[in-house]
Design a protein around this motif. Structure first.
Motif, short mmCIF file in Angstrom:
data_model
loop_
_atom_site.label_atom_id
_atom_site.label_comp_id
_atom_site.label_asym_id
_atom_site.label_seq_id
_atom_site.Cartn_x
_atom_site.Cartn_y
_atom_site.Cartn_z
N ASP A 194 0.91 -1.32 0.11
CA ASP A 194 -0.22 0.35 0.15
C ASP A 194 0.53 1.39 -0.49
OD1 ASP A 194 0.84 0.17 2.06
OD2 ASP A 194 -1.16 -0.24 3.58
N LYS A 195 0.21 2.22 -0.02
CA LYS A 195 0.88 3.78 -0.36
C LYS A 195 1.05 4.50 1.84
CE LYS A 195 0.30 4.87 -4.65
NZ LYS A 195 -0.46 3.62 -5.23
N ILE A 196 2.04 4.91 1.53
CA ILE A 196 1.93 5.83 2.93
C ILE A 196 2.24 7.30 2.93
CG2 ILE A 196 4.30 5.16 3.69
CD1 ILE A 196 3.67 4.52 6.72
N ASP A 197 1.39 8.00 3.97
CA ASP A 197 1.32 9.40 3.14
C ASP A 197 3.08 9.54 3.96
OD1 ASP A 197 0.48 10.04 5.88
OD2 ASP A 197 -1.22 10.56 4.54
N ALA A 198 3.24 11.57 4.71
CA ALA A 198 3.50 11.79 5.47
C ALA A 198 3.42 11.83 6.72
CB ALA A 198 4.18 13.68 4.78
N ASP A 199 2.05 11.75 7.04
CA ASP A 199 1.77 11.38 8.28
C ASP A 199 1.66 10.31 8.61
OD1 ASP A 199 1.59 13.78 8.77
OD2 ASP A 199 -0.63 13.82 7.74
N GLY A 200 2.28 9.21 8.19
CA GLY A 200 2.40 8.79 8.24
C GLY A 200 0.61 7.32 8.03
N GLN A 201 -0.27 7.57 7.65
CA GLN A 201 -1.49 7.22 7.01
C GLN A 201 -1.76 6.05 5.85
OE1 GLN A 201 -4.29 7.46 9.15
NE2 GLN A 201 -3.04 8.18 10.06
N ARG A 202 -1.81 5.04 6.42
CA ARG A 202 -1.88 4.13 4.86
C ARG A 202 -3.07 4.21 3.99
NH1 ARG A 202 -0.44 -1.41 7.73
NH2 ARG A 202 -1.10 -1.82 5.85
N TYR A 203 -3.17 3.86 2.89
CA TYR A 203 -4.02 3.59 2.09
C TYR A 203 -3.85 3.53 0.39
CZ TYR A 203 -1.46 7.64 -0.36
OH TYR A 203 -0.77 8.61 -1.50
N ASP A 204 -4.51 3.16 -0.10
CA ASP A 204 -4.27 2.82 -1.97
C ASP A 204 -3.17 1.57 -1.66
OD1 ASP A 204 -4.82 2.51 -4.13
OD2 ASP A 204 -3.23 3.99 -5.11
N PRO A 205 -4.43 0.11 -1.01
CA PRO A 205 -4.11 -1.14 -1.22
C PRO A 205 -3.34 -1.15 -2.75
CG PRO A 205 -5.68 -1.04 -0.34
CD PRO A 205 -6.01 0.20 -0.51
N TYR A 206 -2.25 -2.75 -3.06
CA TYR A 206 -2.39 -3.16 -4.00
C TYR A 206 -2.58 -4.73 -3.18
CZ TYR A 206 -1.59 -4.56 -8.75
OH TYR A 206 -1.21 -4.88 -10.45
N PHE A 207 -3.89 -4.63 -3.81
CA PHE A 207 -3.96 -5.78 -3.41
C PHE A 207 -4.03 -7.23 -4.88
CE2 PHE A 207 -6.57 -4.35 0.33
CZ PHE A 207 -5.26 -5.59 0.82
N LYS A 208 -2.85 -7.86 -4.65
CA LYS A 208 -2.23 -8.02 -6.32
C LYS A 208 -2.68 -9.80 -6.46
CE LYS A 208 2.06 -5.41 -4.88
NZ LYS A 208 3.13 -6.27 -5.11
N PRO A 209 -2.49 -10.27 -7.83
CA PRO A 209 -3.03 -11.63 -8.26
C PRO A 209 -1.97 -11.85 -8.21
CG PRO A 209 -2.33 -10.32 -10.46
CD PRO A 209 -2.74 -9.14 -9.21
N ASN A 210 -2.02 -13.68 -8.23
CA ASN A 210 -1.05 -14.64 -8.53
C ASN A 210 -0.13 -14.18 -9.77
OD1 ASN A 210 -1.67 -15.16 -5.66
ND2 ASN A 210 -2.44 -17.40 -6.33
N TRP A 211 1.29 -14.76 -9.70
CA TRP A 211 1.90 -14.61 -11.02
C TRP A 211 1.03 -14.56 -11.84
CZ3 TRP A 211 6.27 -12.84 -12.37
CH2 TRP A 211 6.63 -12.70 -13.27
N ASN A 212 1.30 -13.32 -12.85
CA ASN A 212 0.76 -13.06 -14.06
C ASN A 212 1.31 -12.11 -14.98
OD1 ASN A 212 -1.05 -12.57 -15.62
ND2 ASN A 212 -2.70 -11.86 -14.42
N PRO A 213 2.60 -12.86 -15.79
CA PRO A 213 2.94 -12.35 -17.03
C PRO A 213 2.13 -11.03 -18.17
CG PRO A 213 2.57 -15.32 -16.73
CD PRO A 213 2.46 -14.86 -15.80
N ASP A 214 1.58 -11.55 -18.58
CA ASP A 214 1.19 -10.70 -19.16
C ASP A 214 0.64 -9.50 -18.48
OD1 ASP A 214 0.08 -12.32 -22.33
OD2 ASP A 214 -0.05 -13.17 -20.40
N LEU A 215 -0.30 -9.32 -16.93
CA LEU A 215 -0.07 -8.45 -16.43
C LEU A 215 1.01 -7.79 -16.58
CD1 LEU A 215 -2.18 -6.15 -15.46
CD2 LEU A 215 -1.74 -7.52 -12.85
N GLY A 234 -9.88 0.88 -13.18
CA GLY A 234 -9.81 0.01 -12.68
C GLY A 234 -9.13 -0.34 -11.10
N GLN A 235 -8.98 -1.39 -10.75
CA GLN A 235 -7.76 -1.78 -9.33
C GLN A 235 -6.56 -1.43 -10.36
OE1 GLN A 235 -6.55 -5.17 -8.88
NE2 GLN A 235 -6.66 -5.00 -5.90
N MET A 236 -5.95 -0.82 -9.96
CA MET A 236 -4.09 0.03 -10.04
C MET A 236 -4.40 -0.55 -11.75
SD MET A 236 -2.64 0.38 -7.79
CE MET A 236 -2.79 0.52 -5.64
N LYS A 243 -7.62 -1.15 -17.97
CA LYS A 243 -6.97 -1.08 -19.23
C LYS A 243 -5.83 -1.68 -19.96
CE LYS A 243 -8.55 3.96 -19.34
NZ LYS A 243 -7.94 5.81 -18.90
N LEU A 244 -5.26 -2.64 -19.04
CA LEU A 244 -4.51 -3.95 -19.17
C LEU A 244 -4.74 -5.23 -19.50
CD1 LEU A 244 -2.02 -2.43 -16.65
CD2 LEU A 244 -1.82 -1.95 -18.80
#
Length: 766
Positions: free
Chosen positions: A324-345, A615-617, A621-622
């Motif tokens: 995920d991302k973390i801002d200057a205040d230590g707040q976490r946001y925008d997680p990327y919950f990924k797929p298993n191995w996906n070479p085309d992505l 869409g997610q991340m 569009k990919l």
């Protein structure tokens, strides 16, 4: 209804109607004399209070006669953390045979009493929902007058009362009292992944940390996150790339004095991140190597989680995690919950970094980081490592273990912050295809820095494509479909095979006869009751093409090169089915790939979202690997179609394409979805909707067929992260996350077990 405890619940002594949940899945059976509950609108009310803080996640599970599943559940978002009665409106689409109440998804203590369902009229339900949405203080709505005006327009518009009811219910669920919990809420409940280090193997992990003029605050937070690791067997290999800011040396030397596991090399000249990373790699002594940027942070359980998972999968040579991302205040946001191995992505975006952990022997074998690819050196590294590995040697730990710092100048704020990284990514991909001998072009995508479209070159002469279009009357749909193909398609080498399934309207028969001498269009009779699988299977036998394209008669071509795009993927030797981007006529998404397990068997991704929705991340569009795609527009090599046995005729209408794709995957093929072949889909216009008891019964029977055949595999789609829901909209958070550790069983063993244990319908083509 009385609530009778089933699992993980104990009454608290001396406190009436107070319960202790002892696990993550406490359950009550809802008992009453009124079952089955008839389908319709209800006022649901319950008295519920969390006695330990904001820890309740109340859910109702409905059994419509087919057992209980995440699909048939309802999150009671209208329940607040107050000691009072909570009230909401619930729609039961079918008669409910049994009901279960799950109060929480973490251990907690709570008070509960008096669960009630009271039947509502349609008018009563509509008024309650309108009032709830208009007065919700958490939503900037149009107010009661504006909402009533919108409601009146909807009621008077096309579709009448049915369209109005659907619109109002969707709005109430989305914006009223059933709002999905946030990522902040999700972290509060589930970001407690503490891995015991007592039983973990002693495996030295070398963390590579290149630094250059890092601001002191971020460097300290980065180093502190390493020191906070619950797994003690690590070394931090710091390579300072000739920093000119004095605080960098001061901070690094101070931390090295605090902990002997921190080792530093001071480079004499600045060589950029690849050279600095190679200097750090040369220092490494561990069996495996983790990559860390100088302003990012590791989760405290990061190394322990990796070592524990790697211990269960000793064949792994490379592992990546969610982030995920973390801002200057230590707040976490925008997680990327990924797929298993996906070479085309991976060919479209760097979906692997961060956190990446590699076998040190593998990194040395590929020569470490390549200079000249700065900004995408980690993407290039993944590509070069993957060229030496099988998919079984690449692991994914679906836990957020890396926090990417999002500050001005960081790539986390957008790849435009470092545009040189985009060009480096393109060169990394071109080098990958050159080394692997794949004829492909790496193309830009408008407005998407850091992402690419890969166009695979077709062989010459180009293969013949047979487009199969089943139809029954509805000439308006068929004519639009066929004319859009003939007028817009740029691919020259195709034939259209119209399959007439008992059309009776004179104008349809006249239209069919107009193709008697057409060079590209033929008409074939299928004089049997409608069975989508059988229609297509019989037609494939009559096809001349090397490639088969299944196409609904209510489809309409948008992009002229749609056949080139689909064929370029379908001709790749390891690819099975290829699906397209489909839109409803109002330019909202109908199909952007399929995930299994969601809504019982499968669900289309991003359905109802506007055209252009990322869409997610940016995954909408990919091009990417998918477990399944819809047969409304599906291309596959004819030999592969025959090899898998075609569509299963036991599935007459629903899920035959999902089953087909899963059987392809079972044989080792990869199914692909691409957004670069676009069509309109006037969905099921010629067949009608599931609006009769007979159609609904058939649909439920085919759903049960899929569950019996595929079992737990439906709930473990490798492209869909276990932290994402199976019951709501795809890519929203799961409360609670699903277990992922059972997937340590080899996929082949899971597939064999579920196939062998379930009754199977023989699938073959004459």
């Amino acid at each position: 209804m009385s609530l009778q405890p089933l699992e993980q619940l104990e009454p608290v002594t001396g406190q009436a109607r107070v319960w202790q949940a002892n696990g993550n899945d406490p359950k009550f059976a809802c008992v009453a004399a009124g079952f089955p509950l008839k389908a319709g609108w209800y006022r649901l009310s319950i008295e519920l209070e969390d006695m330990e803080g904001d820890r309740l996640e109340p859910m109702l599970y409905f059994d419509y006669g087919y057992g209980m599943h995440e699909t048939w559940s309802l999150y009671l978002g209208f329940v607040r953390n107050t000691a009072r009665r909570h009230v909401g409106v619930v729609l039961l689409p079918f008669d409910v045979q049994r009901l279960r109440f799950d109060p929480a998804s973490v251990p907690c203590k709570f008070h509960v009493r008096d669960l009630r369902f009271r039947r509502l009229s349609r008018v009563g339900a509509a008024w309650r929902m309108l009032h709830a949405v208009a007065t919700d203080r958490n939503v900037r709505g149009p107010g009661i007058r504006g909402l009533m005006l919108d409601a009146w327009r909807k009621l008077r518009g096309a579709g009448g009362r049915h369209a109005f009811a659907t619109w109002l219910h969707e709005r109430y669920m989305a914006y009223g009292n059933f709002k999905a919990p946030t990522y902040k809420r999700w972290l509060k409940l589930y970001d407690q992944s503490v891995v015991s280090t007592r039983t973990l193997p002693v495996r030295l992990v070398s963390i590579l940390l290149p630094t250059f003029n890092t601001p002191e605050i971020w460097l300290r937070r980065c180093l502190d996150s390493v020191l906070a690791q619950s797994y003690p067997h690590w070394e931090l290999c710091v390579s300072d790339d000739a920093s000119t800011e004095p605080q960098v040396r001061e901070v690094l030397e101070a931390y090295a004095k605090r902990d002997p596991r921190i080792r530093i090399i001071w480079r004499e000249s600045n060589g950029h991140i690849s050279a600095a990373s190679n200097s750090a790699l040369a220092m490494a002594r561990g069996d495996c190597v983790a990559l860390l940027d100088h302003d990012d942070e590791l989760h405290p359980a990061a190394l322990a989680s990796i070592v524990e998972a790697w211990g269960r999968h000793p064949q792994w040579q490379f592992v990546y995690t969610d982030e995920d991302k973390i801002d200057a205040d230590g707040q976490r946001y925008d997680p990327y919950f990924k797929p298993n191995w996906n070479p085309d992505l991976l060919h479209g975006q760097n979906c692997v970094s961060h956190l990446g952990v590699y076998s040190r022997a593998l990194l040395n074998a590929v020569g470490g980081f390549r200079e000249g690819l700065e900004g995408s050196q980690d993407w290039d590294l993944v590509l070069r490592c993957s060229e030496r590995l099988t998919s079984e040697q690449i692991g994914h730990v679906p836990v957020v273990l890396y926090h990417w710092r999002a500050i001005a100048g960081s790539t986390a704020q957008g790849v435009g912050e470092k545009s040189y990284a985009h060009e480096a990514g393109r060169r990394a991909l071109r080098g990958h295809f050159e080394r692997t001998g794949v004829a492909a072009e790496v193309l830009e995508i408008d407005g998407m820095l850091g992402a690419f479209r890969v166009r695979y070159l077709l062989p010459e002469p180009r293969p013949l494509i047979s487009i199969i279009v089943p139809t029954r009357d509805r000439l308006d749909l068929l004519r639009r479909c066929v004319e859009s193909i003939l007028e817009r398609t740029t691919y020259p080498h195709y034939e259209i095979l119209i399959v007439d399934n008992q059309s009776v309207e004179p104008e349809s028969l006249v239209y069919f006869s107009s193709f008697d001498d057409h060079p590209k269009v033929r008409v074939r009779k299928h004089d049997q009751p409608f069975n989508y699988s059988s229609i297509n299977n019989d037609a494939v036998v009559d096809c001349r093409g090397e490639l088969i394209c299944l196409l609904n008669n209510d489809a309409e071509v948008i992009t002229p090169d749609w056949l080139e795009e689909l064929a370029s993927h379908a001709m790749r030797p390891h690819v099975g089915a290829v699906g397209a981007m489909l839109y409803y006529p109002n330019d909202t998404i109908q199909h952007a790939g399929v995930v299994t397990g969601v809504h019982g068997v499968a669900a289309h991704l991003y359905s109802g979202m506007p055209r252009g929705f990322p869409g997610q991340m940016a995954r909408a569009k990919l091009a990417q690997g998918m477990s399944a795609v819809t047969a409304a527009c599906l291309m596959v090599r004819r030999e592969v179609y025959l090899e898998v046995g075609g569509l299963d005729t036991a599935l007459q209408i629903a899920f035959n394409d999902i089953d087909f794709c899963l059987r392809l995957r079972h044989l080792g093929y990869t199914n692909i979805w691409t957004p670069f072949a676009e069509l309109y889909h006037h969905e099921s216009a010629s067949r009608g909707h599931e609006d009769t008891a007979e159609k609904r019964a058939r649909f439920m029977h085919e759903m049960e067929f899929m569950k019996i055949r595929w079992g737990i595999q439906l709930d473990h789609d490798p492209i869909y992260n276990p932290n994402l829901t199976l019951s709501g909209e795809p890519f929203t958070l799961a409360f609670p996350p699903r277990e992922w550790q059972p997937l340590s069983i080899e996929p082949e063993a899971i597939e064999a077990a579920s196939f062998d244990a379930a009754p199977r319908t023989k699938v073959s083509i004459a």
